[in-house]
Design an enzyme around this catalytic site. Structure first.
Site, PDB file in Angstrom:
ATOM      1  CE1 TYR A 163      -3.950   2.183   0.469  1.00 33.25           C
ATOM      2  CE2 TYR A 163      -2.614   3.274   2.129  1.00 33.25           C
ATOM      3  CZ  TYR A 163      -3.733   3.247   1.318  1.00 33.25           C
ATOM      4  OH  TYR A 163      -4.626   4.290   1.345  1.00 33.25           O
ATOM      5  CD  GLU A 165       8.205   1.727  -0.510  1.00 33.11           C
ATOM      6  OE1 GLU A 165       8.050   2.700  -1.274  1.00 33.11           O
ATOM      7  OE2 GLU A 165       9.224   1.608   0.196  1.00 33.11           O
TER       8      GLU A 165
HETATM    9  N1  NAD Z   1     -10.322   6.876   3.927  1.00 28.45           N
HETATM   10  C1  NAD Z   1      -9.074   7.199   4.246  1.00 28.45           C
HETATM   11  O1  NAD Z   1      -8.761   7.426   5.420  1.00 28.45           O
HETATM   12  C2  NAD Z   1      -8.002   7.322   3.218  1.00 28.45           C
HETATM   13  C3  NAD Z   1      -6.757   7.824   3.612  1.00 28.45           C
HETATM   14  C4  NAD Z   1      -5.748   7.937   2.678  1.00 28.45           C
HETATM   15  C5  NAD Z   1      -5.976   7.602   1.355  1.00 28.45           C
HETATM   16  N2  NAD Z   1      -7.189   7.121   0.995  1.00 28.45           N
HETATM   17  C6  NAD Z   1      -7.377   6.731  -0.395  1.00 28.45           C
HETATM   18  O2  NAD Z   1      -8.638   7.185  -0.861  1.00 28.45           O
HETATM   19  C7  NAD Z   1      -9.197   6.235  -1.761  1.00 28.45           C
HETATM   20  C8  NAD Z   1     -10.598   5.840  -1.316  1.00 28.45           C
HETATM   21  O3  NAD Z   1     -10.531   5.325   0.006  1.00 28.45           O
HETATM   22  P1  NAD Z   1     -11.847   4.853   0.782  1.00 28.45           P
HETATM   23  O4  NAD Z   1     -11.607   5.108   2.196  1.00 28.45           O
HETATM   24  O5  NAD Z   1     -13.045   5.414   0.127  1.00 28.45           O
HETATM   25  O6  NAD Z   1     -11.737   3.285   0.544  1.00 28.45           O
HETATM   26  P2  NAD Z   1     -12.842   2.165   0.208  1.00 28.45           P
HETATM   27  O7  NAD Z   1     -12.183   0.861   0.475  1.00 28.45           O
HETATM   28  O8  NAD Z   1     -14.113   2.477   0.902  1.00 28.45           O
HETATM   29  O9  NAD Z   1     -13.069   2.358  -1.364  1.00 28.45           O
HETATM   30  C9  NAD Z   1     -12.114   1.920  -2.310  1.00 28.45           C
HETATM   31  C10 NAD Z   1     -12.841   1.555  -3.603  1.00 28.45           C
HETATM   32  O10 NAD Z   1     -11.864   1.128  -4.555  1.00 28.45           O
HETATM   33  C11 NAD Z   1     -12.358  -0.026  -5.242  1.00 28.45           C
HETATM   34  N3  NAD Z   1     -11.254  -0.835  -5.754  1.00 28.45           N
HETATM   35  C12 NAD Z   1     -10.278  -1.452  -5.056  1.00 28.45           C
HETATM   36  N4  NAD Z   1      -9.455  -2.112  -5.896  1.00 28.45           N
HETATM   37  C13 NAD Z   1      -9.929  -1.895  -7.153  1.00 28.45           C
HETATM   38  C14 NAD Z   1      -9.526  -2.297  -8.449  1.00 28.45           C
HETATM   39  N5  NAD Z   1      -8.454  -3.057  -8.612  1.00 28.45           N
HETATM   40  N6  NAD Z   1     -10.252  -1.881  -9.500  1.00 28.45           N
HETATM   41  C15 NAD Z   1     -11.348  -1.099  -9.331  1.00 28.45           C
HETATM   42  N7  NAD Z   1     -11.779  -0.683  -8.137  1.00 28.45           N
HETATM   43  C16 NAD Z   1     -11.079  -1.087  -7.062  1.00 28.45           C
HETATM   44  C17 NAD Z   1     -13.146  -0.766  -4.151  1.00 28.45           C
HETATM   45  O11 NAD Z   1     -14.069  -1.657  -4.726  1.00 28.45           O
HETATM   46  C18 NAD Z   1     -13.828   0.402  -3.428  1.00 28.45           C
HETATM   47  O12 NAD Z   1     -15.036   0.734  -4.056  1.00 28.45           O
HETATM   48  C19 NAD Z   1      -8.207   5.080  -1.827  1.00 28.45           C
HETATM   49  O13 NAD Z   1      -7.365   5.277  -2.929  1.00 28.45           O
HETATM   50  C20 NAD Z   1      -7.400   5.230  -0.552  1.00 28.45           C
HETATM   51  O14 NAD Z   1      -6.112   4.704  -0.687  1.00 28.45           O
HETATM   52  C21 NAD Z   1      -8.212   6.969   1.891  1.00 28.45           C
HETATM   53  O1  UGA Z   2      -4.856   7.997   6.440  1.00 23.75           O
HETATM   54  C1  UGA Z   2      -4.048   7.295   5.880  1.00 23.75           C
HETATM   55  O2  UGA Z   2      -3.134   7.787   5.245  1.00 23.75           O
HETATM   56  C2  UGA Z   2      -4.208   5.793   5.910  1.00 23.75           C
HETATM   57  O3  UGA Z   2      -4.835   5.425   7.106  1.00 23.75           O
HETATM   58  C3  UGA Z   2      -5.150   4.098   7.277  1.00 23.75           C
HETATM   59  O4  UGA Z   2      -4.075   3.492   7.972  1.00 23.75           O
HETATM   60  P1  UGA Z   2      -4.130   3.414   9.537  1.00 23.75           P
HETATM   61  O5  UGA Z   2      -4.016   4.780  10.111  1.00 23.75           O
HETATM   62  O6  UGA Z   2      -3.147   2.426  10.034  1.00 23.75           O
HETATM   63  O7  UGA Z   2      -5.641   2.909   9.758  1.00 23.75           O
HETATM   64  P2  UGA Z   2      -6.401   2.137  10.901  1.00 23.75           P
HETATM   65  O8  UGA Z   2      -6.495   0.687  10.570  1.00 23.75           O
HETATM   66  O9  UGA Z   2      -7.675   2.868  11.107  1.00 23.75           O
HETATM   67  O10 UGA Z   2      -5.484   2.239  12.192  1.00 23.75           O
HETATM   68  C4  UGA Z   2      -5.296   3.460  12.896  1.00 23.75           C
HETATM   69  C5  UGA Z   2      -4.698   3.141  14.250  1.00 23.75           C
HETATM   70  O11 UGA Z   2      -5.708   2.522  15.026  1.00 23.75           O
HETATM   71  C6  UGA Z   2      -5.235   1.315  15.574  1.00 23.75           C
HETATM   72  N1  UGA Z   2      -6.389   0.396  15.645  1.00 23.75           N
HETATM   73  C7  UGA Z   2      -6.992  -0.066  14.522  1.00 23.75           C
HETATM   74  C8  UGA Z   2      -8.117  -0.866  14.614  1.00 23.75           C
HETATM   75  C9  UGA Z   2      -8.613  -1.220  15.863  1.00 23.75           C
HETATM   76  O12 UGA Z   2      -9.621  -1.948  16.003  1.00 23.75           O
HETATM   77  N2  UGA Z   2      -7.978  -0.747  16.965  1.00 23.75           N
HETATM   78  C10 UGA Z   2      -6.886   0.055  16.887  1.00 23.75           C
HETATM   79  O13 UGA Z   2      -6.353   0.474  17.931  1.00 23.75           O
HETATM   80  C11 UGA Z   2      -4.114   0.846  14.671  1.00 23.75           C
HETATM   81  O14 UGA Z   2      -3.161   0.091  15.375  1.00 23.75           O
HETATM   82  C12 UGA Z   2      -3.533   2.182  14.222  1.00 23.75           C
HETATM   83  O15 UGA Z   2      -2.564   2.601  15.126  1.00 23.75           O
HETATM   84  C13 UGA Z   2      -5.402   3.279   6.036  1.00 23.75           C
HETATM   85  O16 UGA Z   2      -4.279   2.559   5.711  1.00 23.75           O
HETATM   86  C14 UGA Z   2      -5.651   4.044   4.822  1.00 23.75           C
HETATM   87  O17 UGA Z   2      -7.038   4.187   4.702  1.00 23.75           O
HETATM   88  C15 UGA Z   2      -5.068   5.405   4.720  1.00 23.75           C
HETATM   89  O18 UGA Z   2      -4.303   5.498   3.566  1.00 23.75           O
END
Ligand code: NAD
Ligand code: UGA
Length: 331
Positions: A163, A165
């Site tokens: 993810y 990288e």
């Molecule tokens: N929500 C966050 O905190 C967060 C933080 C950092 C980055 N992002 C980025 O924002 C974007 C959306 O995140 P989200 O939270 O809505 O995630 P999500 O998992 O709810 O949505 C991701 C969507 O991508 C689709 N998808 C996955 N692999 C696919 C593929 N190979 N082809 C077509 N579709 C595919 C899934 O079906 C899903 O609909 C992602 O790129 C994620 O890396 C989200």
């Molecule tokens: O914002 C981002 O850039 C990234 O954040 C997330 O990564 P992470 O922060 O590790 O997401 P969580 O799984 O929500 O974990 C957050 C923290 O909560 C902790 N955690 C997670 C789940 C849980 O049940 N309890 C708990 O304490 C984890 O150890 C971690 O320290 C996701 O990888 C991506 O959606 C996104 O790219």
């Protein structure tokens, strides 16, 4: 698929013209009902479409359909999906750590091949493309808060690398297409975003805590690791400003309010269920220990900053989860 099905429904269900035609045919007046074929869309005469045929195959992901599509695509050099767009928001990627680690090869393929496909599309149609990158490009950051100029501290061979990288390569591809082909790019480094419509079983921390009404909130050790949580409407506002503005990024979009996971659990307990237990469980490898965006650039270049504090956003997400789970609010 849905688009294809709707096209079919319109085709058969019908325009006024097709209804008239059907009526004439049931009257048995075949000779007078023969009409010239409809005019194709004006796009059909463009240079691009003259060199490539648009073919609709419904059921193209099925057994026979998939073989049919392979055969039809044999001599095609273009993307399988022929779309004409002005802007591309490229979000597709498994995002929750439990899911992106479950099939890491798919995750990195999505980041690399998926981004290449979308850049290829942007190049062909001259569209502007926005990549949703992540704060995970900073890995386990050694500077705090994270500025965009920081190159990060990511493990290239760890379980999260597919993810973090993957997103780093996706950013590289975006800039290479920008420099080499002049593609208009935008890159958002999104920090933990939460809100209504997250999957109930998404697995990320906020949804995990909100969906567990009677089970303990599982804080992964040590619980002192921090995250900064952005409400989804603020995030969407930031993404659209970035797309519409003049700056390529990469730019941090997130809420600088920083919380330890123990503080998050305590806040959820206080706001949602004062009786819930908080338990400490084992963590997973390479979990970043601190995360907080420096959003100076977003403020200056996009005129953007988040409006919704965690304490105000959590109840909005709670409402949505209660509705979907059918769990009434506590009296
Ligand atoms: N929500 C966050 O905190 C967060 C933080 C950092 C980055 N992002 C980025 O924002 C974007 C959306 O995140 P989200 O939270 O809505 O995630 P999500 O998992 O709810 O949505 C991701 C969507 O991508 C689709 N998808 C996955 N692999 C696919 C593929 N190979 N082809 C077509 N579709 C595919 C899934 O079906 C899903 O609909 C992602 O790129 C994620 O890396 C989200
Ligand atoms: O914002 C981002 O850039 C990234 O954040 C997330 O990564 P992470 O922060 O590790 O997401 P969580 O799984 O929500 O974990 C957050 C923290 O909560 C902790 N955690 C997670 C789940 C849980 O049940 N309890 C708990 O304490 C984890 O150890 C971690 O320290 C996701 O990888 C991506 O959606 C996104 O790219």
């Amino acid at each position: 698929m849905i688009v294809e099905i709707q096209i079919l429904i319109n085709w058969f269900g019908g325009s006024e013209k097709s209804r008239t035609m059907a009526k004439e045919m049931t009257n048995g007046d075949h000779s007078s009902s023969i009409k010239p074929p409809p005019m194709p869309s004006p796009l059909r005469f463009s240079k691009f479409f003259q060199s490539s045929m648009r073919i609709l195959v419904t059921g193209g992901a099925g057994f026979i359909g998939s073989h049919l599509v392979d055969k039809l695509m044999e001599n095609e050099k273009n993307e399988p999906l022929l779309v004409e767009v002005d802007q591309i928001y490229h979000l597709a990627c498994p995002a929750s750590p439990i899911f992106y680690k479950y099939n890491p090869v798919k995750t990195i393929k999505t980041n690399v091949i998926g981004t290449l496909n979308m850049l290829g599309l942007a190049k062909r149609v001259g569209a502007r493309i926005l990549l949703t990158s992540t704060s995970e490009v900073y890995g386990d950051p050694l500077i705090h808060p994270q500025t965009e100029s920081y190159w990060g501290n990511a493990n290239p061979i760890g379980v999260r690398s597919c993810y973090d990288e993957g997103k780093r390569v996706a950013e590289t591809l975006m800039f290479d297409y920008h420099r080499q082909y002049g593609i208009e790019i935008r890159i958002a480094r999104i920090f933990n975003t939460y809100g209504p419509r997250m999957n109930i079983d998404d697995g990320r921390v906020v949804s995990n805590f909100i969906c567990k009404h009677n089970e303990p909130l599982t804080v992964q050790a040590p619980g002192t690791q921090t995250r900064s949580f952005c409400y989804v409407s603020d995030m969407v506002d930031g993404l659209i400003r970035l797309m519409e503005g003049e700056n390529t990024g990469s730019i941090n979009i997130g809420n600088p309010g920083e919380f330890t996971m123990l503080e998050l659990a305590e806040t959820v307990k206080e706001l949602i269920n004062p009786d819930v237990e908080i338990t400490m469980v084992e963590n997973t490898p390479d979990d970043p220990r601190q995360r907080k965006p420096d959003i100076t650039k977003a403020k200056e270049l996009l005129g953007w900053e988040p409006k919704i504090k965690l304490r105000n956003g959590l109840p909005l997400m709670e409402d949505d989860f209660r509705l979907r789970l059918g769990v009434p609010r506590r009296k």
